[in-house]
Design an enzyme around this catalytic site. Sequence first.
Site, PDB file in Angstrom:
ATOM      1  N   ASP A  28      67.438  71.015  13.301  1.00  0.00           N
ATOM      2  CA  ASP A  28      68.148  69.944  13.449  1.00  0.00           C
ATOM      3  C   ASP A  28      67.856  68.510  13.987  1.00  0.00           C
ATOM      4  O   ASP A  28      69.293  68.569  14.060  1.00  0.00           O
ATOM      5  CB  ASP A  28      69.822  71.069  14.052  1.00  0.00           C
ATOM      6  CG  ASP A  28      69.540  71.201  15.612  1.00  0.00           C
ATOM      7  OD1 ASP A  28      68.370  71.259  16.137  1.00  0.00           O
ATOM      8  OD2 ASP A  28      70.172  71.394  16.559  1.00  0.00           O
ATOM      9  N   ARG A  37      58.313  63.310  15.573  1.00  0.00           N
ATOM     10  CA  ARG A  37      57.549  64.038  15.778  1.00  0.00           C
ATOM     11  C   ARG A  37      56.059  63.669  14.447  1.00  0.00           C
ATOM     12  O   ARG A  37      55.005  64.458  14.297  1.00  0.00           O
ATOM     13  CB  ARG A  37      58.400  65.338  15.192  1.00  0.00           C
ATOM     14  CG  ARG A  37      59.342  66.292  15.992  1.00  0.00           C
ATOM     15  CD  ARG A  37      59.226  66.893  17.285  1.00  0.00           C
ATOM     16  NE  ARG A  37      59.575  67.679  17.932  1.00  0.00           N
ATOM     17  CZ  ARG A  37      60.388  66.629  18.744  1.00  0.00           C
ATOM     18  NH1 ARG A  37      59.959  65.236  19.566  1.00  0.00           N
ATOM     19  NH2 ARG A  37      61.580  67.195  19.555  1.00  0.00           N
ATOM     20  N   LYS A 141      76.768  74.346  15.883  1.00  0.00           N
ATOM     21  CA  LYS A 141      75.469  73.855  17.287  1.00  0.00           C
ATOM     22  C   LYS A 141      76.525  72.926  18.274  1.00  0.00           C
ATOM     23  O   LYS A 141      76.301  71.690  17.453  1.00  0.00           O
ATOM     24  CB  LYS A 141      74.381  73.849  16.532  1.00  0.00           C
ATOM     25  CG  LYS A 141      73.748  74.415  18.201  1.00  0.00           C
ATOM     26  CD  LYS A 141      72.006  73.960  18.032  1.00  0.00           C
ATOM     27  CE  LYS A 141      72.657  72.581  18.682  1.00  0.00           C
ATOM     28  NZ  LYS A 141      70.486  72.605  19.344  1.00  0.00           N
ATOM     29  N   GLU A 183      75.891  75.556  23.959  1.00  0.00           N
ATOM     30  CA  GLU A 183      74.474  74.950  24.387  1.00  0.00           C
ATOM     31  C   GLU A 183      74.585  73.754  25.650  1.00  0.00           C
ATOM     32  O   GLU A 183      75.168  73.107  25.213  1.00  0.00           O
ATOM     33  CB  GLU A 183      73.910  74.504  23.654  1.00  0.00           C
ATOM     34  CG  GLU A 183      72.819  74.368  24.032  1.00  0.00           C
ATOM     35  CD  GLU A 183      72.050  73.447  23.044  1.00  0.00           C
ATOM     36  OE1 GLU A 183      70.675  73.194  23.021  1.00  0.00           O
ATOM     37  OE2 GLU A 183      72.016  73.264  22.120  1.00  0.00           O
ATOM     38  N   GLU A 185      73.184  73.238  28.308  1.00  0.00           N
ATOM     39  CA  GLU A 185      71.123  73.129  29.053  1.00  0.00           C
ATOM     40  C   GLU A 185      71.121  72.591  29.637  1.00  0.00           C
ATOM     41  O   GLU A 185      72.387  71.563  30.431  1.00  0.00           O
ATOM     42  CB  GLU A 185      70.614  72.404  27.737  1.00  0.00           C
ATOM     43  CG  GLU A 185      69.288  72.603  27.580  1.00  0.00           C
ATOM     44  CD  GLU A 185      68.782  71.770  27.468  1.00  0.00           C
ATOM     45  OE1 GLU A 185      67.455  71.444  26.995  1.00  0.00           O
ATOM     46  OE2 GLU A 185      69.116  71.751  25.751  1.00  0.00           O
ATOM     47  N   LYS A 225      74.203  79.953  23.630  1.00  0.00           N
ATOM     48  CA  LYS A 225      72.288  79.512  23.649  1.00  0.00           C
ATOM     49  C   LYS A 225      71.814  78.956  25.217  1.00  0.00           C
ATOM     50  O   LYS A 225      72.269  77.442  25.131  1.00  0.00           O
ATOM     51  CB  LYS A 225      72.121  78.408  22.514  1.00  0.00           C
ATOM     52  CG  LYS A 225      70.536  78.118  22.651  1.00  0.00           C
ATOM     53  CD  LYS A 225      70.246  76.924  21.355  1.00  0.00           C
ATOM     54  CE  LYS A 225      68.870  76.167  20.937  1.00  0.00           C
ATOM     55  NZ  LYS A 225      68.706  75.479  19.735  1.00  0.00           N
ATOM     56  N   SER A 267      64.438  76.800  24.510  1.00  0.00           N
ATOM     57  CA  SER A 267      63.214  77.044  24.820  1.00  0.00           C
ATOM     58  C   SER A 267      62.839  75.914  25.433  1.00  0.00           C
ATOM     59  O   SER A 267      62.204  75.794  26.743  1.00  0.00           O
ATOM     60  CB  SER A 267      62.160  76.811  23.790  1.00  0.00           C
ATOM     61  OG  SER A 267      62.413  75.927  22.952  1.00  0.00           O
ATOM     62  N   SER A 296      66.033  80.723  19.964  1.00  0.00           N
ATOM     63  CA  SER A 296      66.884  79.377  19.172  1.00  0.00           C
ATOM     64  C   SER A 296      66.327  78.101  19.536  1.00  0.00           C
ATOM     65  O   SER A 296      66.512  77.460  20.294  1.00  0.00           O
ATOM     66  CB  SER A 296      67.977  79.298  19.352  1.00  0.00           C
ATOM     67  OG  SER A 296      68.651  78.298  18.269  1.00  0.00           O
ATOM     68  N   ARG A 299      60.849  73.244  18.914  1.00  0.00           N
ATOM     69  CA  ARG A 299      59.799  72.875  19.673  1.00  0.00           C
ATOM     70  C   ARG A 299      58.942  73.789  19.190  1.00  0.00           C
ATOM     71  O   ARG A 299      57.237  74.339  18.673  1.00  0.00           O
ATOM     72  CB  ARG A 299      59.504  71.437  20.322  1.00  0.00           C
ATOM     73  CG  ARG A 299      60.212  70.984  19.934  1.00  0.00           C
ATOM     74  CD  ARG A 299      60.335  69.939  21.358  1.00  0.00           C
ATOM     75  NE  ARG A 299      61.209  70.079  22.711  1.00  0.00           N
ATOM     76  CZ  ARG A 299      61.625  69.946  23.691  1.00  0.00           C
ATOM     77  NH1 ARG A 299      60.724  68.908  24.747  1.00  0.00           N
ATOM     78  NH2 ARG A 299      62.842  70.862  24.301  1.00  0.00           N
ATOM     79  N   TYR A 355      67.681  64.632  21.150  1.00  0.00           N
ATOM     80  CA  TYR A 355      67.096  64.555  19.740  1.00  0.00           C
ATOM     81  C   TYR A 355      68.784  64.102  19.026  1.00  0.00           C
ATOM     82  O   TYR A 355      68.797  64.493  18.043  1.00  0.00           O
ATOM     83  CB  TYR A 355      66.700  65.954  19.513  1.00  0.00           C
ATOM     84  CG  TYR A 355      67.892  67.480  19.714  1.00  0.00           C
ATOM     85  CD1 TYR A 355      68.080  68.135  18.943  1.00  0.00           C
ATOM     86  CD2 TYR A 355      67.441  67.739  20.888  1.00  0.00           C
ATOM     87  CE1 TYR A 355      69.323  69.151  18.420  1.00  0.00           C
ATOM     88  CE2 TYR A 355      68.760  69.112  20.802  1.00  0.00           C
ATOM     89  CZ  TYR A 355      68.863  69.293  20.176  1.00  0.00           C
ATOM     90  OH  TYR A 355      69.537  70.641  19.651  1.00  0.00           O
TER      91      TYR A 355
END
Length: 355
Positions: A28, A37, A141, A183, A185, A225, A267, A296, A299, A355
Amino acid sequence: MALDTHREELAATATALARPGSGLLAADESTGTIGKRFAAIGVENSEEHRRAYRTLLATAPGLGEWISGVILYEETLFQDAADGGSILDLFKAQGLVPGIKVDQGLEPLAGGLPGETWCTGLKGLQERAARYYARGARFAKWRAVLRITADDCPSELAVRENAWGLARYARTVQEEGLVPIVEPEILMDGDHDIETTAAVQEWVLRLVYEALAINGVFLEGSLLKPSMTLPGAECLQRPTPEQAAEFTLRTLQRCVPAAVPAILFLSGGLSEEEASVYLNAIHQAVGVAPWHLGFSYGRALQQSCLKHWAGHDVVSGQQALLARARANGQSARGVYVAGSEPSDGKSLFEANYSY
């Protein structure tokens, strides 16, 4: 109420995503992030290249053996593959449940400490969720971001604001038939130790589930997540995988209701191999858990894939993707042998990652 009409479907979708020995492919990345990337491998960030790369992901043979669902960016959800069919249908043909990133990014938090953020995207979310469901998405998400710093971050304001935003999002998308991935994080930036991370993460998760309860979120139709419980990237005391597993499981057992079908770890800047090894250690330590413990990864599933594809070599890119999917599928059962699958080996940590 709208949510009641979707309860059975929400529970069934969450169960499908919680399939043993599997996890999610997080594909995503925004247009800007995928451009970064591509720049690293010398590929132009054009719609044609984005289409080609995401078609590569969708057609990797046998991907569905280890991957239960895929998180898509809005462009990909509505994008056709080179042959004229939709990329969405290519993923579905592999048995993957399609999902969609619905947050609209981070903004500075007024009244918060320097660097603190809140996540935007609630305005118009109900209508967008309905459109995504009609297109075929079945889960969503939303990423809230918190950081640990020496000057008392995260503040209570930041923790409560982000918990409430996650809860409002979760309730909203459930009313349109989408399973919410929650999520919260905690970034790896900093030199704090693992005990500090554990204390902050417990605080964050307690407030998240309090907010979810106040908003009437259907837990059996939701997923979590979280970050693994790890020290800051600059901390000199690095835990063994076994120590990280012990802290991570303690954090989750103290805070996450058993009604949640799955916990799918992000990750968070770990290398491809580290992400597999740490997840494997969690499974070897856990015994019987009330939730499926999966992954989930973005990268940590795609780094080698991008490098081997390099804009033209589809077969090599797919082989690299499948290698890491196998590794993580085995880790989600606690049977991965470290180093048994090829990986990039490069640290994927990016300071203040977005991101």
